[in-house]
Scaffold this motif. Sequence first.
Motif, PDB file in Angstrom:
ATOM      1  N   UNK A 120      69.063 -31.846  10.329  1.00  0.00           N
ATOM      2  CA  UNK A 120      69.733 -32.044  12.054  1.00  0.00           C
ATOM      3  C   UNK A 120      70.181 -33.826  12.381  1.00  0.00           C
ATOM      4  N   UNK A 121      68.947 -34.093  12.176  1.00  0.00           N
ATOM      5  CA  UNK A 121      69.660 -35.667  12.421  1.00  0.00           C
ATOM      6  C   UNK A 121      70.330 -36.287  11.203  1.00  0.00           C
ATOM      7  N   UNK A 122      70.022 -36.078   9.721  1.00  0.00           N
ATOM      8  CA  UNK A 122      71.371 -36.627   9.239  1.00  0.00           C
ATOM      9  C   UNK A 122      72.480 -35.658   8.663  1.00  0.00           C
ATOM     10  N   UNK A 123      72.948 -34.469   9.952  1.00  0.00           N
ATOM     11  CA  UNK A 123      73.706 -34.167   9.607  1.00  0.00           C
ATOM     12  C   UNK A 123      74.481 -34.108  10.653  1.00  0.00           C
ATOM     13  N   UNK A 124      73.973 -34.948  11.804  1.00  0.00           N
ATOM     14  CA  UNK A 124      74.861 -35.404  12.841  1.00  0.00           C
ATOM     15  C   UNK A 124      74.900 -36.964  12.805  1.00  0.00           C
ATOM     16  N   UNK A 125      74.918 -37.970  11.436  1.00  0.00           N
ATOM     17  CA  UNK A 125      74.426 -39.240  11.105  1.00  0.00           C
ATOM     18  C   UNK A 125      76.072 -38.896  10.343  1.00  0.00           C
ATOM     19  N   UNK A 126      76.504 -37.761   9.805  1.00  0.00           N
ATOM     20  CA  UNK A 126      77.240 -37.815   8.972  1.00  0.00           C
ATOM     21  C   UNK A 126      78.751 -36.720   9.635  1.00  0.00           C
ATOM     22  N   UNK A 127      78.231 -36.304  10.447  1.00  0.00           N
ATOM     23  CA  UNK A 127      78.945 -35.761  11.001  1.00  0.00           C
ATOM     24  C   UNK A 127      79.785 -36.684  11.833  1.00  0.00           C
ATOM     25  N   UNK A 128      79.223 -37.432  12.707  1.00  0.00           N
ATOM     26  CA  UNK A 128      79.735 -38.094  13.683  1.00  0.00           C
ATOM     27  C   UNK A 128      80.137 -39.594  13.392  1.00  0.00           C
ATOM     28  N   UNK A 129      79.493 -40.110  12.221  1.00  0.00           N
ATOM     29  CA  UNK A 129      80.033 -41.443  11.858  1.00  0.00           C
ATOM     30  C   UNK A 129      81.109 -42.126  10.571  1.00  0.00           C
ATOM     31  N   UNK A 130      80.777 -40.103  10.143  1.00  0.00           N
ATOM     32  CA  UNK A 130      81.907 -39.946   8.403  1.00  0.00           C
ATOM     33  C   UNK A 130      83.219 -39.410   8.791  1.00  0.00           C
ATOM     34  N   UNK A 131      82.461 -37.877   9.949  1.00  0.00           N
ATOM     35  CA  UNK A 131      83.984 -36.863   9.816  1.00  0.00           C
ATOM     36  C   UNK A 131      84.354 -36.932  11.311  1.00  0.00           C
ATOM     37  N   UNK A 132      84.140 -38.356  12.060  1.00  0.00           N
ATOM     38  CA  UNK A 132      84.644 -38.236  13.063  1.00  0.00           C
ATOM     39  C   UNK A 132      84.380 -37.021  14.805  1.00  0.00           C
ATOM     40  N   UNK A 133      83.123 -36.582  14.152  1.00  0.00           N
ATOM     41  CA  UNK A 133      82.745 -35.761  14.938  1.00  0.00           C
ATOM     42  C   UNK A 133      83.010 -34.196  14.375  1.00  0.00           C
ATOM     43  N   UNK A 135      82.625 -30.966  11.586  1.00  0.00           N
ATOM     44  CA  UNK A 135      81.463 -30.152  11.553  1.00  0.00           C
ATOM     45  C   UNK A 135      81.948 -29.376   9.846  1.00  0.00           C
ATOM     46  N   UNK A 136      79.862 -30.026   9.182  1.00  0.00           N
ATOM     47  CA  UNK A 136      79.900 -29.176   7.813  1.00  0.00           C
ATOM     48  C   UNK A 136      79.467 -28.052   8.297  1.00  0.00           C
ATOM     49  N   UNK A 137      79.543 -27.298   7.305  1.00  0.00           N
ATOM     50  CA  UNK A 137      78.765 -25.352   7.163  1.00  0.00           C
ATOM     51  C   UNK A 137      77.370 -26.046   7.294  1.00  0.00           C
ATOM     52  N   UNK A 138      76.951 -25.733   8.341  1.00  0.00           N
ATOM     53  CA  UNK A 138      75.000 -26.259   8.185  1.00  0.00           C
ATOM     54  C   UNK A 138      74.239 -25.075   7.438  1.00  0.00           C
ATOM     55  N   UNK A 139      75.491 -23.808   7.481  1.00  0.00           N
ATOM     56  CA  UNK A 139      74.162 -22.545   6.768  1.00  0.00           C
ATOM     57  C   UNK A 139      74.925 -23.376   5.505  1.00  0.00           C
ATOM     58  N   UNK A 140      75.435 -24.144   5.060  1.00  0.00           N
ATOM     59  CA  UNK A 140      75.614 -23.912   3.528  1.00  0.00           C
ATOM     60  C   UNK A 140      75.248 -24.925   3.335  1.00  0.00           C
ATOM     61  N   UNK A 141      75.122 -25.605   3.945  1.00  0.00           N
ATOM     62  CA  UNK A 141      74.040 -27.432   3.077  1.00  0.00           C
ATOM     63  C   UNK A 141      72.449 -26.851   3.495  1.00  0.00           C
ATOM     64  N   UNK A 142      72.331 -26.226   4.361  1.00  0.00           N
ATOM     65  CA  UNK A 142      71.100 -25.544   5.203  1.00  0.00           C
ATOM     66  C   UNK A 142      70.035 -24.935   3.927  1.00  0.00           C
ATOM     67  N   UNK A 143      71.349 -24.080   3.164  1.00  0.00           N
ATOM     68  CA  UNK A 143      70.495 -22.976   1.637  1.00  0.00           C
ATOM     69  C   UNK A 143      70.296 -24.288   0.501  1.00  0.00           C
ATOM     70  N   UNK A 144      71.469 -25.294   0.447  1.00  0.00           N
ATOM     71  CA  UNK A 144      71.088 -26.284  -0.249  1.00  0.00           C
ATOM     72  C   UNK A 144      69.581 -27.316  -1.025  1.00  0.00           C
TER      73      UNK A 144
END
Length: 243
Positions: A120-133, A135-144
């Motif tokens: 969740x920390x990793x996703x938060x940094x990517x989404x807020x800093x790189x993607x400007x808020x 959202x990535x596909x959480x379940x997809x990332x989690x599954x991989x």
Amino acid sequence: MKAWNKNYLSLLNACVGVGMTAKLHATSFRHFYSKKSVWPNLILDITSFDDTLKNRVKNLPRTTTFLLPKANTESICLEGFETLNFSQGLWYEMQAEVNEQWRNLNFENTKIVQTEEDLHTWLSIVENVLLGGGKLDYEGIKGLWNKKQIYLVLGLYGDKAVSTSMFHFCGQHLGLYFVVTHPEYRGYGLGTQLTQYAYKLGYNLGAQTCVLQATEMGKLVYLKQGYTITDEVDVFSYLKKEL
């Protein structure tokens, strides 16, 4: 398509959970997007550009980024995209040989993601800093991540996670993605550490090369770290307007 494109497509398809190929007038579309994800990239293997193709591109259901490798894209196709008035940029396909130089590097400020809290920390940094808020596909990332198809790493400033990277192992290649550092913590070498971590992970996994796609800004950084440019990629961004 070149090996690096196949590696990139493998990761992209897996991350968004959607993959479809449609052939249209000697053109191979490779669609990769998800309604839950802000990662709508298309790599196009194009041999011609006509009105049918132009209309198909314009009528895609959402905002899309098109990647057209210069090495196998005819100039007439690039000119066709330019007529659509998309925003245009240039990325560089780069690679470095995996070797043992990681043994002399210090990775004490890096932490591999091992818990859902870290995820969740990793996703938060990517989404807020790189993607400007966005959202990535959480379940997809989690599954991989659970299947160890991707490796996620955090960069630390003290005890605080402030930067990220993602690695995808495919055959003899290790792909590097999502290298981002919070603006307040840039200049401390965290991005460099996360990039160089590829040597360690690649060596442990048996990879022969590390590959990445860099912007003009990032190109010089990676050249200094031993990467070489293998191809240039025209990037056309299409913003789907809301009705």
